[in-house]
Design an enzyme around this catalytic site. Structure first.
Site, PDB file in Angstrom:
ATOM      1  N   ASP A 215       0.852  -1.198   0.000  1.00 41.35           N
ATOM      2  CA  ASP A 215       0.000   0.000   0.000  1.00 41.35           C
ATOM      3  C   ASP A 215       0.889   1.249   0.000  1.00 41.35           C
ATOM      4  OD1 ASP A 215      -3.210   0.547   0.972  1.00 41.35           O
ATOM      5  OD2 ASP A 215      -1.784   2.209   1.078  1.00 41.35           O
TER       6      ASP A 215
ATOM      7  N   HIS B   3     -10.165  -5.358  -3.444  1.00 41.87           N
ATOM      8  CA  HIS B   3      -8.845  -5.667  -2.880  1.00 41.87           C
ATOM      9  C   HIS B   3      -8.986  -5.982  -1.415  1.00 41.87           C
ATOM     10  CE1 HIS B   3      -9.581  -1.313  -2.652  1.00 41.87           C
ATOM     11  NE2 HIS B   3      -8.917  -1.350  -1.506  1.00 41.87           N
TER      12      HIS B   3
ATOM     13  N   HIS C 167      -7.020  -5.738   2.134  1.00 38.03           N
ATOM     14  CA  HIS C 167      -5.906  -5.166   2.882  1.00 38.03           C
ATOM     15  C   HIS C 167      -5.386  -6.241   3.834  1.00 38.03           C
ATOM     16  CE1 HIS C 167      -6.851  -0.756   2.124  1.00 38.03           C
ATOM     17  NE2 HIS C 167      -8.027  -1.303   1.841  1.00 38.03           N
TER      18      HIS C 167
ATOM     19  N   VAL D 181     -10.624   3.012  -3.857  1.00 41.32           N
ATOM     20  CA  VAL D 181     -10.310   2.413  -5.154  1.00 41.32           C
ATOM     21  C   VAL D 181     -11.368   1.351  -5.450  1.00 41.32           C
ATOM     22  CG1 VAL D 181      -8.623   1.124  -6.494  1.00 41.32           C
ATOM     23  CG2 VAL D 181      -7.845   2.844  -4.843  1.00 41.32           C
TER      24      VAL D 181
HETATM   25  P1  5GP Z   1      -9.792   1.386  -0.002  1.00 38.77           P
HETATM   26  O1  5GP Z   1     -10.312   1.566  -1.386  1.00 38.77           O
HETATM   27  O2  5GP Z   1     -10.059   0.035   0.573  1.00 38.77           O
HETATM   28  O3  5GP Z   1     -10.227   2.456   0.946  1.00 38.77           O
HETATM   29  O4  5GP Z   1      -8.213   1.509  -0.010  1.00 38.77           O
HETATM   30  C1  5GP Z   1      -7.458   1.764  -1.154  1.00 38.77           C
HETATM   31  C2  5GP Z   1      -5.996   1.669  -0.734  1.00 38.77           C
HETATM   32  O5  5GP Z   1      -5.199   1.777  -1.900  1.00 38.77           O
HETATM   33  C3  5GP Z   1      -5.558   2.771   0.222  1.00 38.77           C
HETATM   34  O6  5GP Z   1      -5.040   2.184   1.415  1.00 38.77           O
HETATM   35  C4  5GP Z   1      -4.493   3.534  -0.554  1.00 38.77           C
HETATM   36  O7  5GP Z   1      -3.423   3.960   0.254  1.00 38.77           O
HETATM   37  C5  5GP Z   1      -4.059   2.533  -1.602  1.00 38.77           C
HETATM   38  N1  5GP Z   1      -3.647   3.142  -2.853  1.00 38.77           N
HETATM   39  C6  5GP Z   1      -4.314   4.108  -3.552  1.00 38.77           C
HETATM   40  N2  5GP Z   1      -3.656   4.419  -4.679  1.00 38.77           N
HETATM   41  C7  5GP Z   1      -2.540   3.635  -4.691  1.00 38.77           C
HETATM   42  C8  5GP Z   1      -1.454   3.508  -5.616  1.00 38.77           C
HETATM   43  O8  5GP Z   1      -1.376   4.171  -6.659  1.00 38.77           O
HETATM   44  N3  5GP Z   1      -0.509   2.593  -5.311  1.00 38.77           N
HETATM   45  C9  5GP Z   1      -0.554   1.831  -4.183  1.00 38.77           C
HETATM   46  N4  5GP Z   1       0.448   0.955  -3.972  1.00 38.77           N
HETATM   47  N5  5GP Z   1      -1.562   1.925  -3.277  1.00 38.77           N
HETATM   48  C10 5GP Z   1      -2.542   2.824  -3.540  1.00 38.77           C
END
Ligand code: 5GP
Ligand code: ZN
Length: 120
Positions: free
Chosen positions: A31, A101, A103, A97
């Site tokens: 992340d 996915h 975590h 996003v």
């Molecule tokens: P969620 O959609 O479950 O809230 O979390 C999306 C996760 O993707 C977040 O923890 C964020 O830090 C991570 N994230 C967002 N954009 C990127 C990226 O471009 N690269 C990486 N490695 N992680 C990302």
């Protein structure tokens, strides 16, 4: 592939990421804003927007995602002390996003009251 999806672009190697696992169905990478010493995202190559968009034939893929989490937990030495697996689904969960996915977080004691993939 969804042309507007950041994780599809990472999977297609159009954007950089720190990959820790890849196979024909699943990738995992670190992340970009880690909420714990180990914070990995385990992601199907197939674009599925949210947990609510799973189809019947995705059931085995979900099983495999958990198998990869298990393997990575062992590889990153989280298996003995424990770890947290989170799927945020939709707005109230703070999903950012919209490509499914998991975590995988660990490496320190995690707060009990916040089970989110950010700011734990
Ligand atoms: P969620 O959609 O479950 O809230 O979390 C999306 C996760 O993707 C977040 O923890 C964020 O830090 C991570 N994230 C967002 N954009 C990127 C990226 O471009 N690269 C990486 N490695 N992680 C990302
Ligand atoms: Zn996608």
């Amino acid at each position: 592939m969804d042309d507007d999806c950041i994780f599809c672009k990472i999977i297609a190697k159009e954007l950089e990421a720190d990959f820790v696992y890849e196979d024909s169905e699943i990738v995992a990478f670190k992340d970009i804003h880690p909420a714990a010493p180990v914070h990995l995202l385990v992601v199907p190559r197939k674009h599925i927007s949210t947990l609510m968009d799973l189809q019947d034939d995705d059931v085995s893929l979900m099983g495999r995602l958990h198998g990869v989490v298990n393997d990575l937990a062992r590889a990153f030495k989280l298996d003995k002390k424990g770890f947290r697996v989170v799927i945020n689904c939709g707005k109230d969960a703070g999903q950012v996003v919209y490509h499914l996915h998991l975590h995988l977080m660990g490496g320190r004691p995690l707060l009990r009251d916040i089970a989110k993939g950010q700011g734990t």
